[in-house]
Design an enzyme around this catalytic site. Structure first.
Site, mmCIF file in Angstrom:
data_model
loop_
_atom_site.group_PDB
_atom_site.id
_atom_site.type_symbol
_atom_site.label_atom_id
_atom_site.label_comp_id
_atom_site.label_asym_id
_atom_site.label_seq_id
_atom_site.Cartn_x
_atom_site.Cartn_y
_atom_site.Cartn_z
ATOM 1 N N ARG A 100 1.621 -14.396 15.075
ATOM 2 C CA ARG A 100 2.289 -13.379 14.248
ATOM 3 C C ARG A 100 3.803 -13.459 14.459
ATOM 4 O O ARG A 100 4.588 -13.330 13.512
ATOM 5 C CB ARG A 100 1.797 -11.968 14.626
ATOM 6 C CG ARG A 100 0.349 -11.686 14.272
ATOM 7 C CD ARG A 100 0.119 -11.625 12.776
ATOM 8 N NE ARG A 100 0.953 -10.642 12.122
ATOM 9 C CZ ARG A 100 0.662 -9.338 12.042
ATOM 10 N NH1 ARG A 100 -0.460 -8.883 12.538
ATOM 11 N NH2 ARG A 100 1.475 -8.501 11.408
ATOM 12 N N GLN B 282 -0.430 -11.273 8.309
ATOM 13 C CA GLN B 282 -1.569 -11.723 9.106
ATOM 14 C C GLN B 282 -2.048 -13.084 8.607
ATOM 15 O O GLN B 282 -2.375 -13.979 9.394
ATOM 16 C CB GLN B 282 -2.705 -10.688 9.016
ATOM 17 C CG GLN B 282 -3.892 -11.027 9.881
ATOM 18 C CD GLN B 282 -3.555 -10.987 11.362
ATOM 19 O OE1 GLN B 282 -3.001 -10.021 11.863
ATOM 20 N NE2 GLN B 282 -3.872 -12.052 12.089
ATOM 21 N N HIS C 177 -2.631 -7.862 3.620
ATOM 22 C CA HIS C 177 -1.945 -8.037 4.914
ATOM 23 C C HIS C 177 -1.418 -9.476 4.984
ATOM 24 O O HIS C 177 -1.896 -10.305 5.759
ATOM 25 C CB HIS C 177 -2.929 -7.755 6.053
ATOM 26 C CG HIS C 177 -2.282 -7.508 7.385
ATOM 27 N ND1 HIS C 177 -0.921 -7.491 7.583
ATOM 28 C CD2 HIS C 177 -2.836 -7.256 8.612
ATOM 29 C CE1 HIS C 177 -0.666 -7.239 8.846
ATOM 30 N NE2 HIS C 177 -1.810 -7.098 9.500
ATOM 31 N N ARG D 240 4.431 -0.744 6.756
ATOM 32 C CA ARG D 240 2.973 -0.603 6.833
ATOM 33 C C ARG D 240 2.638 0.743 6.199
ATOM 34 O O ARG D 240 3.077 1.786 6.692
ATOM 35 C CB ARG D 240 2.516 -0.653 8.290
ATOM 36 C CG ARG D 240 1.074 -0.255 8.473
ATOM 37 C CD ARG D 240 0.531 -0.607 9.835
ATOM 38 N NE ARG D 240 0.344 -2.038 9.954
ATOM 39 C CZ ARG D 240 -0.365 -2.624 10.927
ATOM 40 N NH1 ARG D 240 -0.953 -1.897 11.856
ATOM 41 N NH2 ARG D 240 -0.490 -3.935 10.968
ATOM 42 N N ASP E 60 -13.245 -9.051 10.736
ATOM 43 C CA ASP E 60 -12.299 -7.961 10.994
ATOM 44 C C ASP E 60 -13.141 -6.701 11.164
ATOM 45 O O ASP E 60 -14.353 -6.699 10.881
ATOM 46 C CB ASP E 60 -11.299 -7.839 9.817
ATOM 47 C CG ASP E 60 -10.210 -6.800 10.079
ATOM 48 O OD1 ASP E 60 -10.005 -6.408 11.245
ATOM 49 O OD2 ASP E 60 -9.563 -6.364 9.101
HETATM 50 N N1 CP Z 1 -3.405 -7.451 13.311
HETATM 51 C C1 CP Z 1 -2.527 -6.443 13.267
HETATM 52 O O1 CP Z 1 -1.868 -6.212 12.243
HETATM 53 O O2 CP Z 1 -2.438 -5.724 14.414
HETATM 54 P P1 CP Z 1 -1.670 -4.354 14.618
HETATM 55 O O3 CP Z 1 -2.422 -3.286 13.844
HETATM 56 O O4 CP Z 1 -1.739 -4.108 16.098
HETATM 57 O O5 CP Z 1 -0.277 -4.468 14.112
HETATM 58 N N1 NVA Z 2 -8.335 -4.095 8.254
HETATM 59 C C1 NVA Z 2 -7.647 -3.479 9.360
HETATM 60 C C2 NVA Z 2 -6.609 -4.383 9.896
HETATM 61 C C3 NVA Z 2 -5.853 -3.850 11.087
HETATM 62 C C4 NVA Z 2 -4.768 -4.768 11.540
HETATM 63 C C5 NVA Z 2 -7.033 -2.166 8.918
HETATM 64 O O1 NVA Z 2 -6.495 -2.096 7.803
HETATM 65 O O2 NVA Z 2 -7.107 -1.188 9.674
#
Ligand code: CP
Ligand code: NVA
Length: 330
Positions: free
Chosen positions: A305, A144, A141, A114, A236
Site C-alpha cells: 500500500r 488497494q 477501493h 475515505r 475480504d
Molecule cells: N485495507 C485497508 O484499506 O485497510 P485499512 O482499513 O486499515 O485502511
Molecule cells: N470491504 C472492507 C474493506 C476494508 C479495508 C470495508 O469496506 O469495510
C-alpha cells in the site's frame, strides 16, 4: 487492425475514484514505479520527491493501513500529510462536500478521502481543483487494487493469463480488483452468493477493458470451482464498514461455503498465494491456518500500500497543472 490496450482513451487527468479512469499502460507504469519505490524504501534512499506538496487525508470511517501508508508515504516523498477525521471538520456541522473540497484545494496539493457514499467523492472531485483519490468508498477501493496487483506481480512475476479466484463478498474491494485484473490481462473468477455479486458498473468497465487485454471475468456461485487450479486466492470481510446491522444474515449467507480454509486452498495450485486486504476475521472469511500460513502474502500486500500509493501520488503531483487546477487563479 486490432486496437492495443494502451491506445484506449484515458481520463486519468486528475482524480482516481474507481480505477476505471486509467488505461492499462498507465496501470502498468504505476506498478513499475511502485517497484522502484519499494527498492528505494528498502535502501532508505528516497530519490522520488514531491517536496512542498501537502496531501489532505480525510476519514469518515476507521483505517489503519490507509491512514498510515498515506502519512508515511508523503513523508518519504518529502511532502506532508494532514490526517483529518470528518467528525472534526465543519462537514460534521453541515458544510457541503463542494465547499470542503474547495477549502482543502486552497491549501493542499491533493485530497485522499475515505467516505461512506461514493457520491461524496464524486462531489469532492467535481469541486476540487486538485487531484482527489478514493481511499475507500462503499463502491470502490482503487488504492488497494494497486497494492494487490503489485503484490501479485512480485510473487508471480507476471499478471497476464493468471487465474485468480475471488471468494466471498463482491464488495468495494472486489469491484476495483476486477477493473485492475482487466487492466492487467489476468483472469478472475468471483465466487459469491447471487445477491452479493459485484457492482454491475464495475463488471461493465472490466468487461470493456477485457476486450483489449484478453482478460476473462466470470461471476459464479461455487467457491470450490473458482479456487480450482487458481494461482491466487483472494477474499475480504463478509461485513464491510457500514454493514454491521447485516452481520448475522451475512454470516448465514456466506458460511460455510465461502470461507477460505485449507480444504479450499488445496484446490488451488500448490504454488498459489493467498491475499486479503485486511483487516481479517479469523474463523469467518478465512481460517487462521490460511491467513497465518505459508501461502499467505497479506503482510507484503499491506506493505505495498505504501509503495503503490507513493507511485500514485508521485505520478499525480508531478503532472503539469491542468486548466481546471488553475480555475481559482487570478
Ligand atoms: N485495507 C485497508 O484499506 O485497510 P485499512 O482499513 O486499515 O485502511
Ligand atoms: N470491504 C472492507 C474493506 C476494508 C479495508 C470495508 O469496506 O469495510
Amino acid at each position: 487492425m486490432t486496437t492495443q490496450a494502451s491506445q484506449l482513451p484515458s481520463s486519468f487527468s486528475k482524480d482516481l475514484l474507481s480505477l476505471g479512469e486509467i488505461s492499462s499502460s498507465e496501470f502498468r507504469s504505476l506498478l513499475d514505479l511502485a517497484e522502484v519505490l519499494r527498492a528505494e524504501h528498502q535502501q532508505r534512499k528516497f530519490l522520488h520527491q514531491v517536496s512542498g506538496s501537502t496531501l489532505a487525508v480525510l476519514f469518515e470511517k476507521p483505517s489503519t493501513r490507509t491512514r498510515v501508508s498515506f502519512e508515511v508515504g508523503m513523508f518519504e516523498l518529502g511532502g506532508h500529510a494532514i490526517i483529518l477525521d470528518s467528525k472534526e471538520l465543519q462537514a460534521s456541522r453541515g458544510e457541503t462536500p463542494e465547499d470542503t473540497a474547495r477549502a482543502l484545494s486552497v491549501f493542499c496539493s491533493a485530497i485522499a478521502a475515505r467516505v461512506f457514499s461514493h457520491e461524496t467523492l464524486e462531489r469532492y472531485a467535481a469541486a476540487s481543483s486538485v487531484p482527489v483519490i478514493n481511499a475507500l468508498s462503499d463502491l470502490y477501493h482503487p488504492c488497494q487494487t494497486l497494492a494487490d496487483f503489485q503484490t501479485i506481480k512480485q510473487y508471480k512475476r507476471k499478471l497476464k493469463g493468471l487465474k485468480i479466484a475471488w471468494i466471498g463478498d463482491g464488495n468495494n474491494v472486489c469491484n476495483s480488483f476486477l477493473i485492475g485484473a482487466s487492466l492487467s490481462g489476468s483472469n478472475v473468477t468471483v465466487a459469491c452468493p447471487e445477491k452479493y455479486a459485484p457492482l454491475p458498473q464495475a463488471i461493465e468497465i472490466a468487461n470493456h477493458q477485457s476486450e483489449f487485454s484478453g482478460s476473462k471475468i466470470e461471476i459464479i456461485d461455487s467457491a470450490s470451482e473458482a479456487a480450482t487450479d487458481a494461482d491466487v486466492v483472494v477474499t475480504d470481510t463478509f461485513v464491510s464498514m457500514g454493514q454491521d446491522s447485516e452481520k448475522q444474515a451475512r454470516a448465514q449467507d456466506f458460511l460455510p461455503e465461502y470461507q477460505v480454509n485449507e480444504e479450499l486452498m488445496a484446490r488451488a495450485k500448490p504454488s498459489a498465494i493467498f491475499m486479503h486486504c485486511l483487516p481479517a476475521h479469523r474463523g469467518e472469511e478465512v481460517t487462521a491456518s490460511v491467513l497465518d500460513g505459508p501461502q499467505s502474502v497479506v503482510w507484503q500486500e499491506a506493505e505495498n500500500r505504501l509503495h503503490s500509493q507513493k507511485s500514485l501520488l508521485y505520478t499525480l503531483l508531478k503532472r503539469p497543472r491542468s486548466s481546471k487546477q488553475k480555475m481559482f487563479m487570478p
